[in-house]
Design a protein around this motif. Sequence first.
Motif, PDB file in Angstrom:
ATOM      1  N   ALA A   7      20.542  40.650  68.230  1.00  0.00           N
ATOM      2  CA  ALA A   7      19.296  39.992  67.829  1.00  0.00           C
ATOM      3  C   ALA A   7      18.614  39.418  69.053  1.00  0.00           C
ATOM      4  O   ALA A   7      19.275  39.007  70.012  1.00  0.00           O
ATOM      5  CB  ALA A   7      19.558  38.889  66.810  1.00  0.00           C
ATOM      6  N   VAL A   8      17.277  39.400  69.014  1.00  0.00           N
ATOM      7  CA  VAL A   8      16.480  38.805  70.087  1.00  0.00           C
ATOM      8  C   VAL A   8      15.511  37.803  69.470  1.00  0.00           C
ATOM      9  O   VAL A   8      14.811  38.124  68.503  1.00  0.00           O
ATOM     10  CB  VAL A   8      15.682  39.872  70.861  1.00  0.00           C
ATOM     11  N   VAL A   9      15.458  36.606  70.010  1.00  0.00           N
ATOM     12  CA  VAL A   9      14.501  35.595  69.575  1.00  0.00           C
ATOM     13  C   VAL A   9      13.296  35.669  70.517  1.00  0.00           C
ATOM     14  O   VAL A   9      13.422  35.452  71.730  1.00  0.00           O
ATOM     15  CB  VAL A   9      15.124  34.190  69.592  1.00  0.00           C
ATOM     16  N   LEU A  10      12.133  36.009  69.947  1.00  0.00           N
ATOM     17  CA  LEU A  10      10.887  36.188  70.696  1.00  0.00           C
ATOM     18  C   LEU A  10       9.804  35.303  70.107  1.00  0.00           C
ATOM     19  O   LEU A  10      10.018  34.608  69.114  1.00  0.00           O
ATOM     20  CB  LEU A  10      10.416  37.648  70.608  1.00  0.00           C
ATOM     21  N   THR A  11       8.614  35.393  70.709  1.00  0.00           N
ATOM     22  CA  THR A  11       7.422  34.838  70.066  1.00  0.00           C
ATOM     23  C   THR A  11       6.411  35.955  69.865  1.00  0.00           C
ATOM     24  O   THR A  11       6.368  36.912  70.645  1.00  0.00           O
ATOM     25  CB  THR A  11       6.777  33.714  70.902  1.00  0.00           C
ATOM     26  N   CYS A  12       5.598  35.825  68.816  1.00  0.00           N
ATOM     27  CA  CYS A  12       4.586  36.833  68.523  1.00  0.00           C
ATOM     28  C   CYS A  12       3.322  36.148  68.015  1.00  0.00           C
ATOM     29  O   CYS A  12       3.403  35.226  67.181  1.00  0.00           O
ATOM     30  CB  CYS A  12       5.093  37.814  67.468  1.00  0.00           C
ATOM     31  N   ASP A  13       2.173  36.604  68.515  1.00  0.00           N
ATOM     32  CA  ASP A  13       0.908  36.091  68.003  1.00  0.00           C
ATOM     33  C   ASP A  13       0.805  36.408  66.512  1.00  0.00           C
ATOM     34  O   ASP A  13       1.142  37.492  66.062  1.00  0.00           O
ATOM     35  CB  ASP A  13      -0.266  36.711  68.755  1.00  0.00           C
ATOM     36  N   GLY A  14       0.365  35.426  65.746  1.00  0.00           N
ATOM     37  CA  GLY A  14       0.274  35.587  64.301  1.00  0.00           C
ATOM     38  C   GLY A  14       1.543  35.247  63.555  1.00  0.00           C
ATOM     39  O   GLY A  14       1.545  35.195  62.323  1.00  0.00           O
ATOM     40  N   ALA A  15       2.648  34.981  64.284  1.00  0.00           N
ATOM     41  CA  ALA A  15       3.926  34.709  63.618  1.00  0.00           C
ATOM     42  C   ALA A  15       4.718  33.582  64.268  1.00  0.00           C
ATOM     43  O   ALA A  15       5.578  32.983  63.623  1.00  0.00           O
ATOM     44  CB  ALA A  15       4.782  35.982  63.595  1.00  0.00           C
ATOM     45  N   GLY A  16       4.489  33.278  65.540  1.00  0.00           N
ATOM     46  CA  GLY A  16       5.267  32.250  66.237  1.00  0.00           C
ATOM     47  C   GLY A  16       6.646  32.773  66.606  1.00  0.00           C
ATOM     48  O   GLY A  16       6.810  33.948  66.943  1.00  0.00           O
ATOM     49  N   THR A  17       7.632  31.912  66.520  1.00  0.00           N
ATOM     50  CA  THR A  17       9.002  32.314  66.867  1.00  0.00           C
ATOM     51  C   THR A  17       9.565  33.235  65.800  1.00  0.00           C
ATOM     52  O   THR A  17       9.472  32.961  64.600  1.00  0.00           O
ATOM     53  CB  THR A  17       9.905  31.079  67.023  1.00  0.00           C
TER      54      THR A  17
END
Length: 288
Positions: free
Chosen positions: A102-112
Amino acid sequence: MAKNPKADEHIIEAIGRCRIVIRDGTVVEVGESQIRDCPLAKRFAYPIPDITKESVKANIEHRIKAFGMCTPDREVLDNREFVGFGASEILSFGLRAGLIDAVVLTCDGAGTIIVTTPALVQGIGGRMSGLVSTSPYPSVMDRIEGSGGYVLDRENASIDQLAGVALAVEKGFRNIAVTVALPRDAQAIRRIHPSAVIFGVHVTGLSAEEAEMLVSASDLVTSCASKTIREIAGKKALVQAGIAIPIFAITKPGKEFIIEKIRTSDEPVLVKPTKLPALGDKQPDPLI
């Protein structure tokens, strides 16, 4: 395009920590870049040969048009490698190779978010600049969750990497990687989740103290246009990947990602014992 009921605003930092504000799919503010030249920016899908407010704005507008960045139409899947040793390329490879689950990322429109598939890592991280804040888009979150991901905070799209790692543990993942931009977050994650693979990102402009904090807690660190990261991470690194915008593997787990990616690749690679950092002539200008 559906309107979000909450305030539709996204703040990102890109291309020399230039502050960019996007509202309702429109670039409404572009700040001054802290650098004049970047070799990576010249190789973008929409290149930036000269860093000006106008060229940065045109690049961001291209991203909005091409894949819906910072809109409800945001595409989240991609299998293309944009650079050989970028953060998303290394982490998506780690998932594919079974080094992490698993990878914890950030994404525009969703956050973490928590990501479990290589195409989702690359589709989100490979085209995302430093995300400061974002607004929630249910359609983007649905797309992420339908592709094997999890959203930390569907209501607010908050950015909290420590909470993201905790959620990944709660979901049953054990080999977790996380991208971290704030040194204090890296320190907290290392203290609470010591086995997490921490990848320091968005490091342009860090002070020497901040760089030391980030490097001491990280397994891998990208260098962006950071002078302090090149100096501090370079001296501590076990492996350096790339020259213009180096990636530094600080620990043996970080080194394993780089070495395993080289081992399974068909690309020619030069391996040479040397003092690090090893920097070429084409660096961001100035390094800050």
